[in-house]
Write an enzyme that holds these catalytic residues in place. Sequence first.
Site, PDB file in Angstrom:
ATOM      1  N   ASP A 174       0.936  -1.249   0.113  1.00 28.01           N
ATOM      2  CA  ASP A 174       0.054   0.005  -0.024  1.00 28.01           C
ATOM      3  C   ASP A 174       1.023   1.150   0.011  1.00 28.01           C
ATOM      4  O   ASP A 174       1.280   1.740   1.081  1.00 28.01           O
ATOM      5  CB  ASP A 174      -1.117  -0.032   1.302  1.00 28.01           C
ATOM      6  N   TRP A 186       6.625  -4.190   8.222  1.00 29.44           N
ATOM      7  CA  TRP A 186       5.446  -5.361   8.062  1.00 29.44           C
ATOM      8  C   TRP A 186       5.491  -6.263   7.307  1.00 29.44           C
ATOM      9  O   TRP A 186       6.220  -6.168   6.232  1.00 29.44           O
ATOM     10  CB  TRP A 186       3.950  -4.625   8.028  1.00 29.44           C
ATOM     11  N   ASP A 228       9.850   0.505   4.610  1.00 32.07           N
ATOM     12  CA  ASP A 228       9.381   1.706   3.974  1.00 32.07           C
ATOM     13  C   ASP A 228      10.641   2.387   3.951  1.00 32.07           C
ATOM     14  O   ASP A 228      11.606   2.229   4.567  1.00 32.07           O
ATOM     15  CB  ASP A 228       8.360   2.444   4.850  1.00 32.07           C
ATOM     16  N   ASN A 277      -1.317  -2.446   6.958  1.00 24.11           N
ATOM     17  CA  ASN A 277      -0.463  -1.379   6.170  1.00 24.11           C
ATOM     18  C   ASN A 277      -0.871  -0.169   5.951  1.00 24.11           C
ATOM     19  O   ASN A 277      -0.424   0.558   5.205  1.00 24.11           O
ATOM     20  CB  ASN A 277      -0.294  -2.347   4.892  1.00 24.11           C
ATOM     21  N   ASP A 278      -2.056   0.173   6.793  1.00 23.59           N
ATOM     22  CA  ASP A 278      -2.237   1.523   6.563  1.00 23.59           C
ATOM     23  C   ASP A 278      -1.707   2.384   7.436  1.00 23.59           C
ATOM     24  O   ASP A 278      -1.720   3.772   7.185  1.00 23.59           O
ATOM     25  CB  ASP A 278      -3.950   1.642   7.037  1.00 23.59           C
ATOM     26  N   TRP A 297       5.200   2.868   8.103  1.00 28.22           N
ATOM     27  CA  TRP A 297       5.950   2.177   8.945  1.00 28.22           C
ATOM     28  C   TRP A 297       7.643   2.722   9.073  1.00 28.22           C
ATOM     29  O   TRP A 297       8.327   2.134   9.082  1.00 28.22           O
ATOM     30  CB  TRP A 297       6.117   0.860   8.324  1.00 28.22           C
ATOM     31  N   TYR A 328       7.360   9.438   4.895  1.00 27.81           N
ATOM     32  CA  TYR A 328       6.969   8.436   4.155  1.00 27.81           C
ATOM     33  C   TYR A 328       7.417   8.739   2.625  1.00 27.81           C
ATOM     34  O   TYR A 328       6.903   9.761   2.124  1.00 27.81           O
ATOM     35  CB  TYR A 328       5.937   7.645   4.153  1.00 27.81           C
ATOM     36  N   THR A 349       8.035   2.410  -0.711  1.00 23.73           N
ATOM     37  CA  THR A 349       8.073   1.074  -0.301  1.00 23.73           C
ATOM     38  C   THR A 349       8.756   0.024  -0.859  1.00 23.73           C
ATOM     39  O   THR A 349       8.468   0.112  -2.357  1.00 23.73           O
ATOM     40  CB  THR A 349       6.573   0.448  -0.023  1.00 23.73           C
TER      41      THR A 349
END
Lengths: 172, 139
Positions: free
Chosen positions: A73, A98, A117, A145-146, A149, A158, A161
Amino acid sequence: MKLFDSLFEKRTRQLAQCSSRRGLLKSLGGLLVGGAAIPLLPVARAAAAEGAARPLEEGDPNSCDYWRYCAVDGFLCGCCGGSMNTCPPGTEMSPITWIGTCHNPVDGRHYVISYNDCCGKSSCGACLCVRDEGDRPPYRPDKANDISWCLGTRSAAYHCTTAVLVGVAFEE
Amino acid sequence: MRPLFFTLGLMLAGTAATADDDVRRAHYNYQMFCQGCHTPDGSGAGDVPRLKGQVGVFLNSQAGQEFLVRVPGAATSALDNEQLAELLNWIVREFAGASIPANWRPYSGREVGALRKQPLKEVIRYRGQILADIARARH
């Protein structure tokens, strides 16, 4: 010239008398079969051991439908100056991540994938990919995953990913 | 005599394969449920506690042994009691190193099943208290 002719004739006849055609076939065959089998054994085993966690690959790592991205995501780092395994320059990979499994359609096995991330710059904005397979609500934070990370990094901004291969999934 | 040895050999091979499967399953469960925060080698990161060379310290007291099951990540995990016990034992053997006490008794599924019914609501202060008690008992 005659000297050469007689010399070669003599040597050829000598060879023909001392060896058989079957003998040649036997030794040649032995060499071919033995030569093929002996070096293959350790090499094949080493290759098998190495390949245990190395999947057969197919597909474009910069495309959202690539098999490793089954639970992504976010933005794919391959489109942001990094790769599926590395962060773009100027960003830091989060050590906290994750983890889920994805099915590789080429070899039919499930692999453990870590979605690390890359943090420290604002959102990359390229190749947004939202597949969310196996995503769980935030009350199961280790499988949600919302959330960002970018934990354990100097910056919580962020950027994109990655999808790092961790190993082969255990199947009973 | 020979068939007997053959059968014994097969039985031993069977046991070894099962033990190997248990280790692989425990490692896989670590990857799926712990590694994301505790990192692949148990070093931890940021505020995530370090397991490597440390986790065995808790096993020096009954409250510490119970603590490792009652922390939310373990107690409320999606694993059944047997696999949670297997995973905790794997973590101790893999990461505790010299911190593991000689008289440590591995977790059983039954023990884990009873303890995880009392998950900790407050962890950080209680953890500090357990470690202080263990340190005091050692001196």
